[in-house]
Design an enzyme around this catalytic site. Structure first.
Site, PDB file in Angstrom:
ATOM      1  N   ASN A   1       0.866  -1.193   0.000  1.00  0.00           N
ATOM      2  CA  ASN A   1       0.000   0.000   0.000  1.00  0.00           C
ATOM      3  C   ASN A   1       0.899   1.238   0.000  1.00  0.00           C
ATOM      4  O   ASN A   1       2.126   1.113   0.115  1.00  0.00           O
ATOM      5  CB  ASN A   1      -0.963  -0.017   1.191  1.00  0.00           C
ATOM      6  CG  ASN A   1      -0.209  -0.097   2.507  1.00  0.00           C
ATOM      7  OD1 ASN A   1       0.692   0.707   2.779  1.00  0.00           O
ATOM      8  ND2 ASN A   1      -0.522  -1.098   3.318  1.00  0.00           N
TER       9      ASN A   1
ATOM     10  N   GLY B   1      -2.532  -9.857   3.493  1.00  0.00           N
ATOM     11  CA  GLY B   1      -2.333 -10.555   2.217  1.00  0.00           C
ATOM     12  C   GLY B   1      -0.890 -10.899   1.934  1.00  0.00           C
ATOM     13  O   GLY B   1      -0.116 -11.271   2.835  1.00  0.00           O
TER      14      GLY B   1
ATOM     15  N   ASP C   1       1.494  -8.905   1.201  1.00  0.00           N
ATOM     16  CA  ASP C   1       2.358  -7.934   1.882  1.00  0.00           C
ATOM     17  C   ASP C   1       2.721  -8.464   3.281  1.00  0.00           C
ATOM     18  O   ASP C   1       3.908  -8.501   3.671  1.00  0.00           O
ATOM     19  CB  ASP C   1       1.570  -6.609   1.989  1.00  0.00           C
ATOM     20  CG  ASP C   1       2.443  -5.411   2.306  1.00  0.00           C
ATOM     21  OD1 ASP C   1       3.675  -5.584   2.342  1.00  0.00           O
ATOM     22  OD2 ASP C   1       1.890  -4.317   2.527  1.00  0.00           O
TER      23      ASP C   1
HETATM   24  N1  AR6 Z   1       1.925 -15.696  -2.405  1.00  0.00           N
HETATM   25  C1  AR6 Z   1       1.372 -15.373  -3.589  1.00  0.00           C
HETATM   26  N2  AR6 Z   1       0.202 -14.734  -3.700  1.00  0.00           N
HETATM   27  C2  AR6 Z   1      -0.451 -14.417  -2.558  1.00  0.00           C
HETATM   28  C3  AR6 Z   1       0.059 -14.716  -1.267  1.00  0.00           C
HETATM   29  C4  AR6 Z   1       1.312 -15.395  -1.220  1.00  0.00           C
HETATM   30  N3  AR6 Z   1       1.891 -15.717  -0.075  1.00  0.00           N
HETATM   31  N4  AR6 Z   1      -0.831 -14.270  -0.344  1.00  0.00           N
HETATM   32  C5  AR6 Z   1      -1.855 -13.711  -1.002  1.00  0.00           C
HETATM   33  N5  AR6 Z   1      -1.638 -13.806  -2.342  1.00  0.00           N
HETATM   34  P1  AR6 Z   1      -3.465  -8.880  -1.638  1.00  0.00           P
HETATM   35  P2  AR6 Z   1      -3.885  -6.335  -3.070  1.00  0.00           P
HETATM   36  C6  AR6 Z   1      -2.464 -13.327  -3.472  1.00  0.00           C
HETATM   37  O1  AR6 Z   1      -4.690  -8.653  -0.824  1.00  0.00           O
HETATM   38  O2  AR6 Z   1      -5.197  -6.792  -3.578  1.00  0.00           O
HETATM   39  C7  AR6 Z   1      -2.332  -5.522   1.795  1.00  0.00           C
HETATM   40  O3  AR6 Z   1      -2.853  -5.374   3.076  1.00  0.00           O
HETATM   41  C8  AR6 Z   1      -3.943 -13.155  -3.205  1.00  0.00           C
HETATM   42  O4  AR6 Z   1      -4.631 -14.391  -3.373  1.00  0.00           O
HETATM   43  O5  AR6 Z   1      -2.271  -9.372  -0.938  1.00  0.00           O
HETATM   44  O6  AR6 Z   1      -2.946  -5.677  -4.046  1.00  0.00           O
HETATM   45  C9  AR6 Z   1      -1.476  -4.349   1.363  1.00  0.00           C
HETATM   46  O7  AR6 Z   1      -0.762  -3.777   2.448  1.00  0.00           O
HETATM   47  C10 AR6 Z   1      -4.328 -12.164  -4.277  1.00  0.00           C
HETATM   48  O8  AR6 Z   1      -4.667 -12.837  -5.497  1.00  0.00           O
HETATM   49  O9  AR6 Z   1      -3.009  -7.504  -2.370  1.00  0.00           O
HETATM   50  C11 AR6 Z   1      -2.486  -3.414   0.790  1.00  0.00           C
HETATM   51  O10 AR6 Z   1      -3.108  -2.642   1.804  1.00  0.00           O
HETATM   52  C12 AR6 Z   1      -3.033 -11.374  -4.529  1.00  0.00           C
HETATM   53  O11 AR6 Z   1      -2.012 -12.043  -3.816  1.00  0.00           O
HETATM   54  C13 AR6 Z   1      -3.500  -4.324   0.151  1.00  0.00           C
HETATM   55  O12 AR6 Z   1      -3.414  -5.549   0.880  1.00  0.00           O
HETATM   56  C14 AR6 Z   1      -3.100  -9.929  -4.036  1.00  0.00           C
HETATM   57  O13 AR6 Z   1      -3.837  -9.852  -2.830  1.00  0.00           O
HETATM   58  C15 AR6 Z   1      -3.145  -4.617  -1.285  1.00  0.00           C
HETATM   59  O14 AR6 Z   1      -4.171  -5.362  -1.878  1.00  0.00           O
END
Ligand code: AR6
Length: 341
Positions: A23, A31, A33
């Site tokens: 973010n 997630g 991050d």
């Molecule tokens: N390895 C690979 N992909 C993953 C993993 C992992 N370990 N964990 C989750 N995903 P998101 P955004 C996938 O929410 O939508 C955070 O709080 C997940 O299934 O991580 O860009 C940040 O700080 C999804 O398809 O990121 C921001 O505030 C993809 O990663 C916000 O979330 C992205 O999901 C960013 O949201």
């Protein structure tokens, strides 16, 4: 293979750089991050604090600490607000800026999660399309290998309509094949009883034959045809690239094959590619079904209706869709190996 779609946890990827879906504060979150910060350890947060945040669509690079990669590239995806607020452009920018940073840092391999497709709500199929298209375009001028890391199966679903079309196509052909197998078995039984010569049976059974070859677009002269009989896979590939007026790079990039493998094929007249590699070149060259069969034969393979993978390839060729990434999405949806090296 320049773009590979893999199912994994990105923190486990042994690549030069992984990309974090962060973010604007760059101070961690949930997630992917959260998973990256947890696995990399507290020093990552210390370094991130010094970066002063990052705007949406931008990217910044840090060390990777306890992770098995060298760098982490933090990018900030757009929050989905219905699609009319420039979300796509910002997401494209995330991929481009991250790739530029990776290249500047000398990375040869980079792994991306599906940015914005989790907490930020970008619809997963569209998020995947943006990833594949943007990375694909970037790699036309770069030799990096890029992994798109899919965490959950739902992220990798082709459109429902395409899925059901392919399913129907497979069902029709599988059904034909099995009906043929059944009738071939019955025939064999009857012939055995009647002592018919096996050759006659052979012409009745279609099951063991490859798919029907479509007529070639333009018939070669007799002397060309004789020359082509002795052609190896590699020679045929190079001839077809020339005939289509493509450069080598245009062809292997469209086939999603890396330069090193292509050079090996180019320099070894008798190189035996895998079936997936041979098909990838047929797709890049936009060959008809008949020409694809011909090319596969040179590598010792054939397409068959008793194989889902082959029927899916046939589906795309018959529909004139030679986009290797779309084909790979469909293959993935049907649990098949993907095309490429
Ligand atoms: N390895 C690979 N992909 C993953 C993993 C992992 N370990 N964990 C989750 N995903 P998101 P955004 C996938 O929410 O939508 C955070 O709080 C997940 O299934 O991580 O860009 C940040 O700080 C999804 O398809 O990121 C921001 O505030 C993809 O990663 C916000 O979330 C992205 O999901 C960013 O949201």
């Amino acid at each position: 293979m320049p773009i590979q779609i893999v199912r994994n946890d990105i923190t486990k990827m042994k690549v030069d750089a992984i990309v974090n879906a962060a973010n604007e504060t760059l101070l961690g979150g949930g997630g992917v991050d959260g998973a990256i910060h947890k696995a990399a350890g507290p020093q990552l947060l210390e370094e991130c604090r010094k970066l002063g945040g990052c705007e949406t669509g931008g990217a910044k690079l840090t060390g990777a600490y306890r992770l098995p990669c060298k760098y982490i590239i933090h990018t900030v995806g757009p929050i989905w607000r219905g699609g009319g607020c420039g979300e796509r452009e910002k997401l494209v920018s995330c991929y481009k800026k991250s790739l530029e940073l990776a290249e500047k840092a000398g990375c040869e391999t980079v792994a991306f999660p599906l940015i914005s497709s989790g907490a930020y709500g970008y619809p997963k199929p569209e998020a995947l399309r943006v990833a594949v298209d943007t990375i694909g375009e970037y790699l036309l001028n770069s030799d990096m290998t890029v992994y798109i890391v899919i965490f959950d199966r739902a992220s990798y679903q082709i459109g429902e309509k395409l899925f059901s079309d392919i399913e129907e196509y497979i069902d029709d052909r599988y059904a034909d094949e099995h009906a043929e197998e059944r009738s071939a078995r019955l025939l064999r039984l009857n012939m055995h009883r009647k002592n018919m010569p096996p050759a006659e049976f052979q012409t009745l059974s279609k099951a063991s034959r490859p798919m029907e070859a479509a007529p070639a677009a333009c018939a070669p002269s007799l002397s060309d045809a004789v020359k082509q009989l002795d052609e190896s896979f590699s020679e045929m590939l190079l001839r077809k690239i020339d005939e289509r007026g493509m450069t080598d790079a245009q062809c292997y990039k469209k086939a999603n094959i890396d330069r090193k493998l292509f050079s090996k094929i180019r320099s070894d007249r008798l190189y035996k590619p895998s079936k997936a590699t041979a098909i990838a070149f047929a797709i890049a060259l936009e060959l008809s079904l008949g020409e694809t069969e011909e090319m596969l034969k040179k590598a010792g393979f054939a397409l068959s209706h008793s194989n889902k993978f082959d029927i899916i390839i046939e589906y795309f060729i018959e529909h004139g869709n030679y986009n290797i990434f779309e084909i790979n999405e469909a293959l993935f949806a049907f649990d098949q190996n993907l095309l490429g090296a």
